[in-house]
Design an enzyme around this catalytic site. Sequence first.
Site, PDB file in Angstrom:
ATOM      1  CG  ASP A   7      40.035  38.112  42.661  1.00 15.35           C
ATOM      2  OD1 ASP A   7      39.930  38.629  41.526  1.00 15.35           O
ATOM      3  OD2 ASP A   7      39.789  38.756  43.702  1.00 15.35           O
ATOM      4  CB  SER A   8      43.493  40.790  41.450  1.00 18.51           C
ATOM      5  OG  SER A   8      42.202  41.225  41.825  1.00 18.51           O
ATOM      6  CD  GLU A 150      41.296  43.572  48.256  1.00 11.38           C
ATOM      7  OE1 GLU A 150      42.137  43.322  49.125  1.00 11.38           O
ATOM      8  OE2 GLU A 150      40.979  42.752  47.367  1.00 11.38           O
ATOM      9  CG  HIS A 182      36.956  42.989  44.908  1.00  8.53           C
ATOM     10  ND1 HIS A 182      37.692  42.318  43.963  1.00  8.53           N
ATOM     11  CD2 HIS A 182      37.797  43.219  45.959  1.00  8.53           C
ATOM     12  CE1 HIS A 182      38.928  42.156  44.416  1.00  8.53           C
ATOM     13  NE2 HIS A 182      39.020  42.687  45.621  1.00  8.53           N
TER      14      HIS A 182
END
Length: 248
Positions: A7-8, A150, A182
Amino acid sequence: MKVGVFDSGIGGLTVVKSLLEHELFEEIIYFGDTARVPYGIKDKNTITRYAIEAVEFFKNFELDLIIVACNTVSAYALTEMRETSPCPIIGVVEAGILATSNALKDKKSNILVLGTKATINSKAYETGLNSLGFNNLQTKATGLFVPLVEEEIFSGEIIEATFKHYFEQISVPHAIILGCTHFPLLSEALQNYFGKDTILIHSGDAIVEHLRQKFDFKIKYKEPTLEFFASENPEALRAIAKSWLQLK
Ligand code: DGL
């Protein structure tokens, strides 16, 4: 089987959670490109370049499979990744489309697709859903959800204000595709906002359903080996993984 999950950033941990719950793999290697998150505001060239670099990273591990636990990468770069990868690669978008189609009997069901700007602009979900006969779609790029998650902000005033900003014109759907890994962290808040009758489609559960159709999983791995890597501050990613996945 030894699997790589990409994932990023930290969102793909929601996919790891599903893999762990279903005890599918003996070894899981996670890579989050935390130095360059978010991908969802970047263009195809950049997303593809970063994705190919992730394939290079995974070449160190002799994997049996790579799961792209990022909708943005799955929407743009799977073909290019497969061209350079020694092992098969599967993405969450195709899995999410199939899971939605399995969850909804009525083709007229209203489906709300949420994702990053890049994922929504790619029309990957729309095209796939249309081809299966689902045409009653609403789509919304909700990129602000990524930094909120995040930051581990999952509820409260900021979330309420963000929902108001994005959803004022949105009617209550039968299903919401959480088209960014997310977003499952906001499931509870979304369910409170739209009501409990709205079905949420989660990339992690979708990929498990998809994997079970593709492979015959005979053995259950109760205590798989887990390794977490990040392009920046891997300790922070490991700490989040430990708390989200309730690892010892
Ligand atoms: N987790 C990624 C996805 O599923 C997106 C986050 C980002 O913008 O990098 O699309």
